[in-house]
Design a protein around this motif. Structure first.
Motif, PDB file in Angstrom:
ATOM      1  N   LEU A   1       0.835  -1.196   0.000  1.00  0.00           N
ATOM      2  CA  LEU A   1       0.000   0.000   0.000  1.00  0.00           C
ATOM      3  C   LEU A   1       0.872   1.249   0.000  1.00  0.00           C
ATOM      4  CD1 LEU A   1      -2.703  -1.097   2.607  1.00  0.00           C
ATOM      5  CD2 LEU A   1      -2.813  -1.264   0.112  1.00  0.00           C
TER       6      LEU A   1
ATOM      7  N   LEU B   1      -7.742   2.928  -2.545  1.00  0.00           N
ATOM      8  CA  LEU B   1      -8.907   2.807  -1.663  1.00  0.00           C
ATOM      9  C   LEU B   1     -10.138   2.624  -2.532  1.00  0.00           C
ATOM     10  CD1 LEU B   1      -9.987   3.100   1.313  1.00  0.00           C
ATOM     11  CD2 LEU B   1     -10.333   5.524   0.800  1.00  0.00           C
TER      12      LEU B   1
ATOM     13  N   LEU C   1     -11.508  -6.757  -1.192  1.00  0.00           N
ATOM     14  CA  LEU C   1     -10.615  -7.142  -0.090  1.00  0.00           C
ATOM     15  C   LEU C   1      -9.682  -8.280  -0.503  1.00  0.00           C
ATOM     16  CD1 LEU C   1     -13.116  -6.940   2.906  1.00  0.00           C
ATOM     17  CD2 LEU C   1     -11.476  -5.209   2.152  1.00  0.00           C
TER      18      LEU C   1
ATOM     19  N   PRO D   1      -7.948  -1.684   0.717  1.00  0.00           N
ATOM     20  CA  PRO D   1      -8.868  -1.276   1.787  1.00  0.00           C
ATOM     21  C   PRO D   1     -10.159  -0.679   1.221  1.00  0.00           C
ATOM     22  CG  PRO D   1      -6.641  -0.475   2.191  1.00  0.00           C
ATOM     23  CD  PRO D   1      -6.663  -0.970   0.780  1.00  0.00           C
TER      24      PRO D   1
ATOM     25  N   CYS E   1     -12.355  -5.213   9.388  1.00  0.00           N
ATOM     26  CA  CYS E   1     -11.333  -4.795   8.417  1.00  0.00           C
ATOM     27  C   CYS E   1     -11.837  -3.776   7.402  1.00  0.00           C
ATOM     28  CB  CYS E   1     -10.757  -6.011   7.697  1.00  0.00           C
ATOM     29  SG  CYS E   1     -11.995  -7.041   6.891  1.00  0.00           S
ATOM     30  N   ILE E   2     -12.946  -3.114   7.722  1.00  0.00           N
ATOM     31  CA  ILE E   2     -13.466  -2.054   6.863  1.00  0.00           C
ATOM     32  C   ILE E   2     -13.999  -0.933   7.748  1.00  0.00           C
ATOM     33  CG2 ILE E   2     -14.129  -3.565   4.936  1.00  0.00           C
ATOM     34  CD1 ILE E   2     -17.027  -3.441   5.996  1.00  0.00           C
TER      35      ILE E   2
ATOM     36  N   LEU F   1      -8.702   6.953   6.888  1.00  0.00           N
ATOM     37  CA  LEU F   1      -7.946   5.965   6.117  1.00  0.00           C
ATOM     38  C   LEU F   1      -6.774   6.563   5.348  1.00  0.00           C
ATOM     39  CD1 LEU F   1     -10.826   3.652   4.885  1.00  0.00           C
ATOM     40  CD2 LEU F   1      -8.957   3.036   6.429  1.00  0.00           C
TER      41      LEU F   1
ATOM     42  N   ARG G   1      -4.636   1.331   7.141  1.00  0.00           N
ATOM     43  CA  ARG G   1      -4.921   0.597   5.905  1.00  0.00           C
ATOM     44  C   ARG G   1      -4.172  -0.737   5.871  1.00  0.00           C
ATOM     45  NH1 ARG G   1      -2.883   3.660   1.729  1.00  0.00           N
ATOM     46  NH2 ARG G   1      -2.347   5.458   3.010  1.00  0.00           N
ATOM     47  N   LYS G   2      -2.939  -0.743   6.358  1.00  0.00           N
ATOM     48  CA  LYS G   2      -2.185  -1.998   6.421  1.00  0.00           C
ATOM     49  C   LYS G   2      -2.831  -2.992   7.385  1.00  0.00           C
ATOM     50  CE  LYS G   2       2.499  -0.468   5.175  1.00  0.00           C
ATOM     51  NZ  LYS G   2       3.887  -0.273   5.668  1.00  0.00           N
TER      52      LYS G   2
ATOM     53  N   HIS H   1      -6.053  -3.130   8.185  1.00  0.00           N
ATOM     54  CA  HIS H   1      -7.272  -3.618   7.536  1.00  0.00           C
ATOM     55  C   HIS H   1      -6.938  -4.649   6.459  1.00  0.00           C
ATOM     56  CE1 HIS H   1     -10.369  -0.264   8.632  1.00  0.00           C
ATOM     57  NE2 HIS H   1      -9.814  -0.824   9.687  1.00  0.00           N
ATOM     58  N   GLN H   2      -5.919  -4.363   5.690  1.00  0.00           N
ATOM     59  CA  GLN H   2      -5.516  -5.289   4.630  1.00  0.00           C
ATOM     60  C   GLN H   2      -5.145  -6.656   5.205  1.00  0.00           C
ATOM     61  OE1 GLN H   2      -1.522  -5.014   2.854  1.00  0.00           O
ATOM     62  NE2 GLN H   2      -2.505  -4.725   0.862  1.00  0.00           N
TER      63      GLN H   2
ATOM     64  N   ALA I   1      -8.278  -8.526   6.559  1.00  0.00           N
ATOM     65  CA  ALA I   1      -9.160  -9.004   5.485  1.00  0.00           C
ATOM     66  C   ALA I   1      -8.583 -10.242   4.813  1.00  0.00           C
ATOM     67  CB  ALA I   1      -9.366  -7.894   4.457  1.00  0.00           C
TER      68      ALA I   1
END
Length: 305
Positions: free
Chosen positions: A140, A210, A223, A228, A248-249, A274, A280-281, A283-284, A287
């Motif tokens: 990301l 995004l 995902l 993200p 994760c969102i 975000l 973001r990392k 969440h990634q 997911a």
């Protein structure tokens, strides 16, 4: 001798693109087991159900009446019906809801004599998304520059234009992309796409920093590509899928009950949050852990066939 199957999905009558996508994913699962599979629009169901007994008929619809399902079970050894909202009193068949937060108790209470394929054990992703999921994780970027908006084939809440205007005003540096039939959005400097193949979708999503999407099939696909998302619950049947990915969102629940201005303001708030690369990392990573859990398609279908 190969088994034969027909899959019917809402296309012309459907409000989103997810019906076709998840049915193509089911088609791929069946073909791995040696089935010969055809995918058709639900409007063609009656014309395709004749005197030949099929091995499997699958239906993914939000609009077909009960009589269509009753007709299908007369023409196949086994039927599989997608159901996201306990919609009908279906005839005996396999019922599928693959949201991980699906309410198992309610399904077992309403459908005690059905075979139930429930939860993330029955996740469906088309092969290009599975390949993306298994590939090395996309790094990301520090700065969010490319943003994709995809809210279903018909954008049933008419949110594309308000969201684009809000993002343009707050973040004029963004490169905005939108999957939509509305070609007029290109005049606002938005790059517009429609009728993409699964591989084209993967390629597009993986160019994004995004995505702003609905909470249907496209959420899991985004995902799986490692990108993200800000997710909007644009229809009530998307609740379980939203909850499945809640860790994760960032999401706007019950968007279908909210004024557009309120939704746009919430999206802008989430967008600001975000911009954090660390979040973001996180969440990634979360997911991908959810989506990489094994499924039970092969063993479950082999028991039945």
């Amino acid at each position: 001798m190969a088994k034969n199957a027909l899959i019917f999905a809402d296309g012309k009558l459907g409000v989103g693109l997810g019906h076709i996508s998840r049915c193509r994913a089911l088609q791929a699962e069946l073909e791995l087991l040696g089935f010969q599979v055809e995918l058709k629009d639900t409007q063609e169901l009656e014309a395709n159900l004749g005197n030949i007994l099929l091995d499997l008929i699958a239906i993914d619809s939000y609009v077909l009446p009960l009589k269509s399902y009753e007709q299908a079970v007369k023409c196949a050894k086994v039927c599989l019906f997608f159901d996201d909202a306990l919609r009908l009193s279906y005839p005996k068949a396999i019922l599928l809801n693959n949201a991980s937060c699906v309410n198992f108790v309610k399904y077992k209470e309403k459908y005690p004599h059905h075979i139930l394929f429930l939860g993330s054990d029955y996740r469906l992703l088309q092969p290009p998304f599975i390949e993306a999921l298994k590939s090395p994780t996309i790094p990301l970027k520090q700065k969010v520059q490319n943003v994709l908006i995809t809210l279903g084939g018909k954008d049933i809440l008419s949110l594309n234009k308000p969201l684009i205007m809000a993002l343009r005003e707050a973040y004029p540096h963004l490169n905005l992309h939108c999957i939509t039939k509305d070609s007029t959005l290109a005049k606002q400097g938005v790059k517009v796409y429609f009728d993409l193949s699964a591989q084209e979708m993967v390629d597009l999503i993986q160019q994004m920093d995004l995505c702003i999407c609905a909470c249907g099939q496209s959420l899991g696909e985004i995902l799986a590509c490692g990108i993200p998302a800000i997710a909007l619950e644009v229809a009530s049947n998307q609740k379980a899928n939203l909850e499945s990915f809640s860790s994760c969102i960032l999401s706007v629940s019950k968007s279908y009950l909210l004024p557009r201005d309120s939704i746009c303001n919430q999206v802008l708030k989430y967008f600001c949050i975000l911009t954090s690369l660390a979040l973001r990392k996180t969440h990634q990573k979360c997911a991908l852990e959810i989506l990489n859990r094994p499924t039970k398609w092969k063993e479950s279908l082999e028991k039945i066939f």
